[in-house]
Scaffold this active site. Structure first.
Site, PDB file in Angstrom:
ATOM      1  N   GLY A  47      87.239  11.342  82.018  1.00 16.09           N
ATOM      2  CA  GLY A  47      85.959  11.296  81.310  1.00 16.09           C
ATOM      3  C   GLY A  47      85.137  10.035  81.475  1.00 16.09           C
ATOM      4  N   ASP A  88      85.407   7.424  77.509  1.00 19.09           N
ATOM      5  CA  ASP A  88      84.159   8.184  77.353  1.00 19.09           C
ATOM      6  C   ASP A  88      83.800   8.342  75.877  1.00 19.09           C
ATOM      7  OD1 ASP A  88      86.363   9.828  76.880  1.00 19.09           O
ATOM      8  OD2 ASP A  88      85.629  11.504  78.058  1.00 19.09           O
ATOM      9  N   ASP A 146      87.431   9.976  69.768  1.00 21.36           N
ATOM     10  CA  ASP A 146      87.247  11.171  68.935  1.00 21.36           C
ATOM     11  C   ASP A 146      88.247  11.120  67.779  1.00 21.36           C
ATOM     12  OD1 ASP A 146      86.730  13.755  68.024  1.00 21.36           O
ATOM     13  OD2 ASP A 146      87.863  14.724  69.612  1.00 21.36           O
ATOM     14  N   THR A 147      89.445  11.684  67.961  1.00 15.18           N
ATOM     15  CA  THR A 147      90.462  11.568  66.907  1.00 15.18           C
ATOM     16  C   THR A 147      91.076  10.167  66.892  1.00 15.18           C
ATOM     17  OG1 THR A 147      92.247  12.251  68.375  1.00 15.18           O
ATOM     18  CG2 THR A 147      91.119  14.002  67.155  1.00 15.18           C
ATOM     19  N   GLY A 148      91.002   9.459  68.030  1.00 13.97           N
ATOM     20  CA  GLY A 148      91.600   8.132  68.137  1.00 13.97           C
ATOM     21  C   GLY A 148      93.033   8.167  68.680  1.00 13.97           C
ATOM     22  N   THR A 191      94.055   8.939  71.700  1.00 15.34           N
ATOM     23  CA  THR A 191      94.098   8.299  73.021  1.00 15.34           C
ATOM     24  C   THR A 191      94.004   6.782  72.863  1.00 15.34           C
ATOM     25  OG1 THR A 191      92.980  10.238  73.901  1.00 15.34           O
ATOM     26  CG2 THR A 191      93.043   8.293  75.322  1.00 15.34           C
ATOM     27  N   ASP A 251      83.395  16.641  79.782  1.00 16.60           N
ATOM     28  CA  ASP A 251      83.424  18.015  80.265  1.00 16.60           C
ATOM     29  C   ASP A 251      83.683  19.034  79.166  1.00 16.60           C
ATOM     30  OD1 ASP A 251      86.213  17.242  79.898  1.00 16.60           O
ATOM     31  OD2 ASP A 251      86.681  19.128  80.913  1.00 16.60           O
ATOM     32  N   ARG A 262      80.485  17.561  83.887  1.00 13.45           N
ATOM     33  CA  ARG A 262      80.677  16.109  83.970  1.00 13.45           C
ATOM     34  C   ARG A 262      79.533  15.445  84.725  1.00 13.45           C
ATOM     35  NH1 ARG A 262      86.012  14.857  82.401  1.00 13.45           N
ATOM     36  NH2 ARG A 262      87.584  16.377  82.971  1.00 13.45           N
TER      37      ARG A 262
HETATM   38  P1  IMP Z   1      90.767  11.344  71.240  1.00 11.34           P
HETATM   39  O1  IMP Z   1      90.743  12.555  70.326  1.00 11.34           O
HETATM   40  O2  IMP Z   1      90.060  10.179  70.610  1.00 11.34           O
HETATM   41  O3  IMP Z   1      92.159  11.045  71.664  1.00 11.34           O
HETATM   42  O4  IMP Z   1      89.917  11.726  72.514  1.00 11.34           O
HETATM   43  C1  IMP Z   1      90.562  12.280  73.640  1.00 11.34           C
HETATM   44  C2  IMP Z   1      89.625  12.744  74.690  1.00 11.34           C
HETATM   45  O5  IMP Z   1      89.077  13.971  74.279  1.00 11.34           O
HETATM   46  C3  IMP Z   1      88.408  11.903  75.031  1.00 11.34           C
HETATM   47  O6  IMP Z   1      88.688  10.830  75.890  1.00 11.34           O
HETATM   48  C4  IMP Z   1      87.553  12.965  75.737  1.00 11.34           C
HETATM   49  O7  IMP Z   1      87.907  13.073  77.100  1.00 11.34           O
HETATM   50  C5  IMP Z   1      87.919  14.227  74.987  1.00 11.34           C
HETATM   51  N1  IMP Z   1      86.858  14.585  74.043  1.00 11.34           N
HETATM   52  C6  IMP Z   1      86.790  14.379  72.711  1.00 11.34           C
HETATM   53  N2  IMP Z   1      85.626  14.846  72.199  1.00 11.34           N
HETATM   54  C7  IMP Z   1      84.946  15.357  73.254  1.00 11.34           C
HETATM   55  C8  IMP Z   1      83.651  15.987  73.393  1.00 11.34           C
HETATM   56  O8  IMP Z   1      82.861  16.159  72.457  1.00 11.34           O
HETATM   57  N3  IMP Z   1      83.339  16.394  74.652  1.00 11.34           N
HETATM   58  C9  IMP Z   1      84.132  16.215  75.744  1.00 11.34           C
HETATM   59  N4  IMP Z   1      85.339  15.628  75.658  1.00 11.34           N
HETATM   60  C10 IMP Z   1      85.734  15.208  74.416  1.00 11.34           C
END
Ligand code: IMP
Length: 181
Positions: free
Chosen positions: A48, A104, A107-109, A111, A163, A169
């Site tokens: 991303g 990129d 979101d949930t944190g 990663t 994506d 993308r």
């Molecule tokens: P996390 O939930 O913070 O671990 O985010 C994990 C990954 O989910 C991000 O790096 C994005 O690649 C993907 N992601 C989260 N929200 C979105 C969105 O709205 N569109 C596309 N990818 C997303």
């Protein structure tokens, strides 16, 4: 009132290319000012971040090392599996170097947590994150996001590296993806 801008796929444009580039220019200068001439390694989180990473590093006017890590948490779905795993690890030695992770979106944190834990073990001089987008819901006490260009709500977004099931993308802007019902 102006009608909402739509892209070629009929998706609502949330952040256009000019806004993105203005945000990146500011972020790049802030990063350069903060690290001065200390050693810096920038690690992009694939896939991303690839477009954001390419533009961000060119907006940081100083020498730096570049590497990539690829992690997977979403599979091909729009829902996180809640399970982050490494697909490809970074190689550059970062002990005693400052490290900046490029994402990129936070979101949930999950990663964020995974990358911080993983990279901290390699004993960098410091570890921070730069992300194009951060969700308003992220608890900044628990997960301090040092550099972010834009804060967004709950909408699922695509473009500029992000994506939906592998597509969109290559848009030069960030748009809202409405999943077909
Ligand atoms: P996390 O939930 O913070 O671990 O985010 C994990 C990954 O989910 C991000 O790096 C994005 O690649 C993907 N992601 C989260 N929200 C979105 C969105 O709205 N569109 C596309 N990818 C997303």
């Amino acid at each position: 009132m102006n009608a909402p801008r739509k892209n070629e796929y009929g998706q609502k444009v949330l952040i256009d290319s000019e806004e993105i580039h203005a945000g990146i220019r500011q972020m790049g200068q802030r990063i350069a000012d903060n690290y001065r001439d200390e050693p810096l390694t920038v690690i992009g989180c694939l896939k991303g971040s690839f477009i954001f990473m390419a533009d961000l590093v060119r907006a940081i006017p100083r020498p730096l090392h570049i590497d990539f890590i690829e992690v997977s948490s979403y599979g091909n779905d729009l829902q996180s599996t809640g399970n982050v795993r490494i697909v490809k690890d970074f190689k550059h030695p970062v002990e005693n170097s400052h490290v900046l992770i490029v994402e990129d979106i936070v979101d949930t944190g999950l990663t964020f947590d995974f990358l911080f834990e993983h990279i901290r073990l390699k004993k960098p001089a410091s570890l921070e994150i730069a992300t194009l987008l951060v969700r308003r819901s992220v608890d900044q006490e628990m997960r301090p996001v040092k550099y972010s260009c834009f804060t967004i709500g709950e909408e699922y977004v695509v473009g500029y590296g992000l994506d939906a099931a592998g597509l969109y993308r290559n848009l030069d802007h960030v748009a809202v993806f409405d999943a077909p019902v």
